[in-house]
Design a protein around this motif. Structure first.
Motif, short mmCIF file in Angstrom:
data_model
loop_
_atom_site.label_atom_id
_atom_site.label_comp_id
_atom_site.label_asym_id
_atom_site.label_seq_id
_atom_site.Cartn_x
_atom_site.Cartn_y
_atom_site.Cartn_z
N LYS A 144 53.11 53.70 49.08
CA LYS A 144 51.81 53.63 49.68
C LYS A 144 51.22 52.35 49.54
O LYS A 144 50.46 51.71 50.42
N GLU A 147 52.56 50.06 52.16
CA GLU A 147 51.98 50.51 53.39
C GLU A 147 50.90 50.04 53.58
O GLU A 147 50.63 49.30 54.76
N SER A 151 50.01 47.37 56.22
CA SER A 151 48.92 47.58 57.35
C SER A 151 47.79 46.48 57.17
O SER A 151 47.37 46.30 58.20
#
Length: 177
Positions: A144, A147, A151
């Motif tokens: 996470k 990610e 992002s």
């Protein structure tokens, strides 16, 4: 009184006159008949027959006494044998009981040891599962975070960089190699 003296004389005469037969008085006849009986018994060997009968009875009684003694000795031997068997059986029972107690204690000790081992294995398995869950959670957090970083980097790169900026960075990276 004359009558009285006649009666006394008659009584005296009756007492004095004993019957006799062949010149023997009654007591003599009794003695003679006893002597004849004894002689007849001796001639017929009655005392020997009586003695032999008594000896046979004595021998039979002795035989029975000997048999009784032998039976008593046998009974005492059997009693001693059974007493020894009972003593041995009691010793065997005590030994079996001690052996059973020792086996029971060994089984309890083994069960305690096995229980301790099982508990230790279960604790290890539980801690391994916890560690695996922690590693999985850390890996998920990293994914996470990666990610989120990807992002965020994408957003920053897309907003602040252009193709020209990329070319300059690629050139500097190639030059440093």
């Amino acid at each position: 009184m004359a009558d009285l003296s006649l009666i006394v004389l008659a009584e005296a005469a009756s007492e004095a006159a004993e019957p006799t037969a062949l010149g023997l008085t009654p007591p003599m006849w009794v003695a003679l008949s006893m002597a004849v009986l004894i002689v007849v018994m001796l001639v017929l060997k009655v005392p020997g027959v009586l003695t032999k009968g008594l000896d046979n009875s004595i021998a039979e009684i002795r035989k029975q006494l000997d048999e009784a003694k032998a039976l008593r000795a046998d009974a005492e031997a059997l009693k001693a044998e059974y007493a020894a068997r009972i003593a041995n059986a009691e010793k065997d029972a005590a030994a079996m009981l001690a052996h059973a107690k020792a086996e029971a204690e060994a089984i309890v000790a083994k069960a305690e040891s096995d229980t301790t081992d099982v508990i230790a294995r279960r604790e290890k398995m539980a801690s391994d599962k916890i560690e695996a869950a922690e590693r999985g959670a850390v890996a998920q957090l990293r994914v996470k975070a990666a990610e989120a970083a990807t992002s965020a980097a994408r957003g920053l790169i897309a907003g602040g960089y252009s193709a020209a900026n990329d070319k300059a960075q690629v050139d500097s990276a190639i030059a440093s190699i």
